[in-house]
Design a protein around this motif. Structure first.
Motif, short mmCIF file in Angstrom:
data_model
loop_
_atom_site.label_atom_id
_atom_site.label_comp_id
_atom_site.label_asym_id
_atom_site.label_seq_id
_atom_site.Cartn_x
_atom_site.Cartn_y
_atom_site.Cartn_z
N LYS A 95 5.77 -1.56 -3.02
CA LYS A 95 5.41 -1.32 -4.42
C LYS A 95 5.96 -2.49 -5.25
O LYS A 95 6.84 -3.23 -4.79
CB LYS A 95 6.04 -0.01 -4.89
N PRO A 96 5.47 -2.68 -6.49
CA PRO A 96 5.92 -3.84 -7.28
C PRO A 96 7.44 -3.89 -7.48
O PRO A 96 8.02 -4.97 -7.57
CB PRO A 96 5.22 -3.67 -8.62
N LYS A 117 1.10 -10.07 -12.17
CA LYS A 117 1.89 -8.83 -12.12
C LYS A 117 3.36 -9.18 -11.86
O LYS A 117 3.66 -9.96 -10.94
CB LYS A 117 1.32 -7.97 -10.98
N ILE A 152 6.88 -8.64 -10.34
CA ILE A 152 7.33 -7.91 -9.14
C ILE A 152 8.79 -8.25 -8.82
O ILE A 152 9.35 -9.23 -9.31
CB ILE A 152 6.46 -8.25 -7.90
N PHE A 210 -1.96 -9.06 -4.14
CA PHE A 210 -1.76 -7.79 -4.85
C PHE A 210 -3.07 -7.02 -4.93
O PHE A 210 -4.06 -7.53 -5.42
CB PHE A 210 -1.22 -8.08 -6.26
N LYS A 211 -3.03 -5.77 -4.42
CA LYS A 211 -4.25 -4.95 -4.43
C LYS A 211 -3.85 -3.48 -4.42
O LYS A 211 -2.95 -3.09 -3.69
CB LYS A 211 -5.08 -5.28 -3.18
N ASN A 212 -4.50 -2.67 -5.23
CA ASN A 212 -4.26 -1.22 -5.29
C ASN A 212 -2.76 -0.91 -5.49
O ASN A 212 -2.20 -0.05 -4.82
CB ASN A 212 -4.73 -0.51 -4.02
N ASN A 213 -2.11 -1.66 -6.38
CA ASN A 213 -0.68 -1.46 -6.66
C ASN A 213 0.20 -1.68 -5.43
O ASN A 213 1.30 -1.15 -5.34
CB ASN A 213 -0.43 -0.07 -7.26
N LYS A 214 -0.33 -2.42 -4.46
CA LYS A 214 0.46 -2.70 -3.26
C LYS A 214 0.53 -4.20 -3.04
O LYS A 214 -0.44 -4.91 -3.32
CB LYS A 214 -0.18 -2.01 -2.05
N ARG A 215 1.65 -4.66 -2.50
CA ARG A 215 1.84 -6.08 -2.27
C ARG A 215 1.44 -6.45 -0.85
O ARG A 215 1.15 -5.59 -0.04
CB ARG A 215 3.30 -6.45 -2.55
#
Lengths: 245, 221
Positions: free
Chosen positions: A22-23, A170, A172, A12-17
């Motif tokens: 996206k989550p 996070k 998801i 998970f990085k910069n709101n991206k999986r």
């Protein structure tokens, strides 16, 4: 879960999986109803990297006779993974895991089928995983729901399933293979979309109470999206049947 | 021409409970009527019914069916009627006088019969009868099976479809409500009738079917 995460995997990085989603985004899903000729009802589901066939037979006479229930039909789901469905060859035949999944899916389906209309009968659901990529029990149950409707079996609702989980703290939706292997939690949820009644709820890993609530809400939201796809697939098949010419 | 009926799938809202009452294949909840199975929406009087598009044969008392003897005992026969349950034919319900233990003299294993459903109880125990006019053992001919829900289309409105097939092929045909069809006649006729019935099964619920079947039957006489 359980597997140690290699250093170079960033989930998970910069709101991206890891796969760019996206989550709260699902993997691409394709559902087709009525793909097998000899089964009473069938469905094929592609869910991310999962490829799953479901076939429904019955209601038919339950045999051997002592398993019959004089008040209702028995629902017999059989979840099976093909030997070539995973990276290392899977030893064919039922194992501890697939027996468990067969049982929980059978019980989930039994909740929505109007079993009391077919006393002493059995309804057999075969779920065949051709290609596995995390979340096969959800995809399998989703396929079984479509196949049951295709077989003309009376139901309160079309069951649908979707997973939620946690990676790197996070919450998801719909875990992919890496997230399943190296994440903190995986929670498959099956519901009857009309009432949001929970048909199946399992959890692997750890979630706090707040995270659990959040994951459950997210999974139910995902279920509703998949439910629409199931209905579209069924209508598509039967609209085509009506328009032959 | 009536408009194309709409398709219902399980859990779909098919009507308002204030205006209609829930009929076959539906349930009511919170003032709305929902479908329980896949089928066509049919409004009759103030009832909403679902006419199924798929599924197994559901035996109803009074149905004329074609059964196949599955098992024989002292006082009755067990008959496969293409339903989830076997049916019982008792010696009292056949047109012959059968002595105790002589059941196999009259109907043997794998014999086909034309019978009527006398009774279906709540645990789906089915009792057959052959004690009515026109019910008999089926000798010769051959039996084909179609999906039971397509039977009304094979018969047609007031029997138009089936009498047309009989007229063009010169075959004797008996259609059972359970999806079994018995055909007897010369080889060409049987083949042609089978082809026509298969076409009806594949294209049931489409418009102009009667015309297409007539065309098929007229060809290659």
């Amino acid at each position: 879960m359980g597997m140690k995460k290699p250093e170079d995997v960033i989930l998970f990085k910069n709101n991206k999986r890891i796969d760019g989603r996206k989550p709260d985004e699902l993997r691409p899903i394709k559902i087709e109803a009525g793909v097998l000729y000899r089964a009473d009802g069938s469905a094929y589901v592609e869910w991310g990297g999962n490829k799953i066939l479901a076939a429904v037979y019955g209601p038919r006479e339950a045999l051997p006779k002592h398993i019959q229930d004089p008040r209702k039909a028995i629902v017999n789901a059989r979840y099976n993974m093909a030997a070539f469905s995973v990276e290392d060859r899977k030893r064919p035949g039922p194992d501890r895991r697939s027996i468990e999944i067969s049982k929980v899916i059978s019980e989930a389906l039994e909740r929505v089928i109007l079993t009391e209309q077919f006393p002493r009968a059995s309804i057999d659901v075969n779920i065949e995983v051709l290609d596995a990529d995390a979340g096969t029990r959800c995809a399998g149950l989703t396929a079984a729901g479509v196949a049951l409707a295709d077989a003309g079996i009376p139901m309160r609702d079309i069951p649908v399933a979707c997973a939620a989980g946690k990676v790197e703290g996070k919450v998801i939706l719909d875990l992919c293979k890496e997230e399943d292997n190296y994440g903190d939690a995986d929670m498959p949820v099956a519901i009857a979309p009309l009432t949001d009644e929970i048909l199946l709820l399992q959890m692997d890993g750890h979630l706090t109470y707040e995270e659990f609530e959040k994951a459950l809400d997210l999974a139910i939201k995902g279920c509703h999206i998949v439910s629409e796809l199931q209905k579209k697939a069924l209508l598509k098949k039967y609209e085509r049947v009506l328009e032959v010419e | 021409m009536e408009e194309q009926p709409k398709i219902a799938i399980p859990s779909m809202v098919v009507g308002d409970a204030k205006r209609f009452r829930p009929g076959r294949g539906t349930f009511e909840k919170g003032g709305k009527i929902y479908s329980t199975r896949l089928g066509l929406i049919n409004k009759q009087a103030n009832f909403i019914n679902i006419v199924p598009l798929s599924g197994v044969y559901d035996p109803i008392p009074g149905d004329t069916i074609i059964g196949i003897i599955e098992d024989i005992s002292q006082t009755n026969w067990l008959v496969n009627i293409n339903a989830p349950y076997p049916a019982v034919l008792h010696v009292n319900e056949v047109p012959w006088h059968v002595e105790l233990g002589e059941t196999s003299k009259y109907l043997k294993y794998a014999d086909a019969i034309l019978a009527k459903i006398l009774l279906v109880d709540e645990t789906k125990k089915i009792i057959l009868t052959m004690k009515e006019r026109g019910l008999h053992k089926l000798n010769g001919g051959q039996i084909i099976e179609i999906q039971p829900i397509k039977v009304p289309r094979v018969i047609g409105k007031k029997g138009t479809m089936i009498s047309m097939i009989k007229k063009y092929t010169g075959c004797r045909i008996i259609v059972g409500q359970n999806g079994r069809i018995w055909i007897d006649g010369n080889t060409d006729g049987v083949e042609k009738a089978t082809r026509a019935i298969r076409k009806i099964e594949a294209e049931a619920h489409t418009k102009g079917l009667t015309i297409r079947i007539e065309k098929l039957l007229k060809n290659r006489r």
